[in-house]
Scaffold this active site. Structure first.
Site, PDB file in Angstrom:
ATOM      1  N   SER A   1       0.836  -1.214   0.000  1.00  0.00           N
ATOM      2  CA  SER A   1       0.000   0.000   0.000  1.00  0.00           C
ATOM      3  C   SER A   1       0.861   1.251   0.000  1.00  0.00           C
ATOM      4  O   SER A   1       0.368   2.356   0.185  1.00  0.00           O
ATOM      5  CB  SER A   1      -0.929  -0.005   1.219  1.00  0.00           C
ATOM      6  OG  SER A   1      -0.190  -0.156   2.414  1.00  0.00           O
TER       7      SER A   1
ATOM      8  N   HIS B   1     -35.460  25.348 -11.385  1.00  0.00           N
ATOM      9  CA  HIS B   1     -35.374  24.625 -12.673  1.00  0.00           C
ATOM     10  C   HIS B   1     -34.566  25.421 -13.705  1.00  0.00           C
ATOM     11  O   HIS B   1     -34.782  25.288 -14.894  1.00  0.00           O
ATOM     12  CB  HIS B   1     -36.759  24.329 -13.267  1.00  0.00           C
ATOM     13  CG  HIS B   1     -37.754  23.786 -12.283  1.00  0.00           C
ATOM     14  ND1 HIS B   1     -38.123  22.465 -12.231  1.00  0.00           N
ATOM     15  CD2 HIS B   1     -38.459  24.406 -11.285  1.00  0.00           C
ATOM     16  CE1 HIS B   1     -39.014  22.274 -11.266  1.00  0.00           C
ATOM     17  NE2 HIS B   1     -39.223  23.435 -10.665  1.00  0.00           N
TER      18      HIS B   1
ATOM     19  N   SER C   1      -8.556  28.392 -25.705  1.00  0.00           N
ATOM     20  CA  SER C   1      -8.747  27.259 -26.605  1.00  0.00           C
ATOM     21  C   SER C   1      -7.524  27.161 -27.518  1.00  0.00           C
ATOM     22  O   SER C   1      -6.944  28.175 -27.899  1.00  0.00           O
ATOM     23  CB  SER C   1     -10.001  27.493 -27.441  1.00  0.00           C
ATOM     24  OG  SER C   1      -9.940  26.760 -28.649  1.00  0.00           O
TER      25      SER C   1
HETATM   26  N1  ARG Z   1      -0.613  -2.440   4.785  1.00  0.00           N
HETATM   27  C1  ARG Z   1      -1.595  -2.742   5.760  1.00  0.00           C
HETATM   28  C2  ARG Z   1      -2.668  -1.647   5.784  1.00  0.00           C
HETATM   29  O1  ARG Z   1      -2.372  -0.616   5.329  1.00  0.00           O
HETATM   30  C3  ARG Z   1      -0.963  -2.832   7.083  1.00  0.00           C
HETATM   31  C4  ARG Z   1      -1.647  -3.698   8.064  1.00  0.00           C
HETATM   32  C5  ARG Z   1      -1.332  -5.083   7.792  1.00  0.00           C
HETATM   33  N2  ARG Z   1      -1.693  -5.864   8.886  1.00  0.00           N
HETATM   34  C6  ARG Z   1      -1.613  -7.160   8.788  1.00  0.00           C
HETATM   35  N3  ARG Z   1      -1.954  -7.829   9.823  1.00  0.00           N
HETATM   36  N4  ARG Z   1      -1.252  -7.741   7.661  1.00  0.00           N
HETATM   37  O2  ARG Z   1      -3.751  -1.832   6.251  1.00  0.00           O
END
Ligand code: ARG
Length: 468
Positions: A28, A167, A289
């Site tokens: 992430s 409207h 434009s």
């Molecule tokens: N990358 C995960 C998140 O953002 C972190 C938490 C992961 N926890 C786990 N038990 N795998 O939510």
């Protein structure tokens, strides 16, 4: 850079290495790097908790704080993302943990995660993020409302009129100040929603909840809560790590604020068309434009108009990721987090763009006032006068409607002769008379609008203070 195995925060119980593609899919980092400064703060809270519980020596606590200061400086300087992206971290939390282990003496660095799970860490970090962004949202909406009210006060002074529509058809004459106050009130409510999130975000600190059940280490949860500005430690570890109410409320507040800006933007897009001619958007906020040399387009207002839809999409998506998962932490919540961050950042950017574009918008009060009576917008006042002369509402509606039809066929406005024929010779037949004749509180009469502006300004002043 840390070795690959130290980039993951687990591994001992696995016989073979993870599939790198699946680690990449599960990362992430691209979504949660925005949380870096809040995760560093969260880690400071955990140091306080470990230290307060006698689990860290004074020296190790100091070493960890120093390492965290360095990471904080790297985050502020913008150099931390390069470190994080060079590794194969699962998230910003893992990247910060790795950097601390690089910076701090081994004994201290390896102890930072004692009693902590990414579950309580993510929950706490998200709340700190929510608090910061809710404050920004509140300030931004309150500032927009305040600018709108400054213009409203000036427009009340000048007496500029506007044909209010329903409207998009001409409805009744109003003061421009009345419209501006109405617009400001949407932003006041938006600011209030952010203020509520701001307050809720620091009610209870999840840190020390661990993975799901709390800890058998003597963590000092109060020390962590105090360090991070929370009112108290949270009351149920399972609930704390699995709920995302504040995060979702933040995105709700952002979505609703963006919608508020979107609806005002729609009006300004129309007002700036030559066909309306009510407003002009300055060069700094207009675009040209590539083909038509004469064009000046109100792109910022169009983009804000559309941004609300995109942000609402992230909100719908975020809600959907939490539907049907059990009470605890599930990896689905990583997707929730990504959408909350993406939508919130875009909402704050849209509010900023709206404010900047509005600063470049000037009204043509003469043109607005000149058209305020167009489209028989005083007809309702004539009907009201007929009712006051003793007729029923149905009769009044019909007889005035007949005068409108006749005037339309004759290609003219309603006039004193119509009023006389209706038996109401003193009734207003122009836009100014219509506005001045309003009697109800909350109406567009100058006195009611002055009251409304004062009320809204008091609300803005209240929202400009930090929440209780
Ligand atoms: N990358 C995960 C998140 O953002 C972190 C938490 C992961 N926890 C786990 N038990 N795998 O939510």
């Amino acid at each position: 850079m840390a070795s690959t195995e130290s980039q993951l925060q687990w591994g001992g119980r696995f016989a073979t290495a993870p599939d790198a593609a699946l680690i990449a899919f599960g990362s992430s980092l691209a979504d949660d790097l925005t949380l870096a400064r809040f995760d560093v703060r969260c880690s400071r809270g955990h140091v306080a908790s470990l230290h307060g519980g006698g689990l860290l020596s004074d020296g190790d606590a100091a070493a960890l704080r120093t390492a965290l200061d360095t990471v904080a400086a790297e985050v502020e300087a913008g150099t931390f993302p390069a470190f994080a992206q060079a590794g194969s971290f699962e998230d910003v939390h893992g990247a910060i943990d790795a950097r601390v282990r690089e910076l701090a003496p081994a004994g201290a660095g390896e102890s930072l995660h004692a009693g902590r799970s990414r579950n309580d860490q993510v929950a706490t970090t998200l709340l700190l993020y929510a608090n910061d962004r809710a404050r920004r949202g509140r300030e931004s909406c309150a500032r927009i409302a305040s600018v709108l009210e400054t213009r409203a006060a000036a427009a009340l002074e000048s007496g500029a009129l506007l044909a209010a529509t329903t409207h998009w058809q001409p409805a009744q004459p109003v003061l421009l100040a009345f419209w501006l106050d109405a617009c400001a009130r949407g932003f006041v409510r938006a600011a209030q929603r952010f203020a509520d999130v701001e307050e809720a975000s620091l009610a209870a600190c999840p840190l020390g909840s661990g993975a799901v059940a709390g800890s058998s280490l003597p963590l000092d949860r109060w020390a962590a809560a105090r360090e991070l500005g929370f009112a108290r430690p949270s009351g149920n570890a399972l609930d704390s790590i699995g709920e995302r109410d504040v995060a979702l409320d933040l995105l709700h507040a952002g979505t609703r604020a963006a919608i508020t800006a979107s609806r005002a933007s729609e009006e300004f897009v129309l007002w700036t068309t030559p066909a309306f001619g009510y407003a002009r958007l300055g060069d700094a906020a207009s675009t040209g434009s590539s083909l038509m040399p004469q064009k000046r387009n109100p792109d910022p207002f169009e983009l804000v108009r559309a941004a609300a839809g995109r942000i609402a999409g992230t909100y719908g998506g975020a809600l959907a990721t939490t539907t049907g998962i059990g009470l605890s932490y599930h990896r689905d919540l990583q997707e929730t987090k990504a959408l909350v961050i993406r939508g919130t950042e875009h909402a704050l950017a849209a509010l900023d763009a709206f404010a900047r574009a509005f600063d470049q918008l000037t009204f043509d009060e003469r043109a607005m006032t000149a058209h305020a009576g167009d489209g028989y917008t005083v007809a309702t006042d004539l009907a009201d006068a007929v009712i006051l002369s003793g007729k029923t509402a149905r009769t009044a509606h019909r007889v005035v409607g007949e005068r409108v039809l006749r005037a339309e066929i004759e290609g003219r406005a309603l006039d004193a002769a119509d009023a006389a024929a209706l038996g109401i010779p003193d009734a207003p037949v122009d836009a100014r008379g219509s506005v001045n004749g309003k009697r109800t509180p909350g109406s567009t009469s100058p006195a009611a609008v002055a009251d409304a502006i004062a009320q809204t300004q008091a609300d803005i002043a209240r929202l400009n203070g930090a929440p209780a």
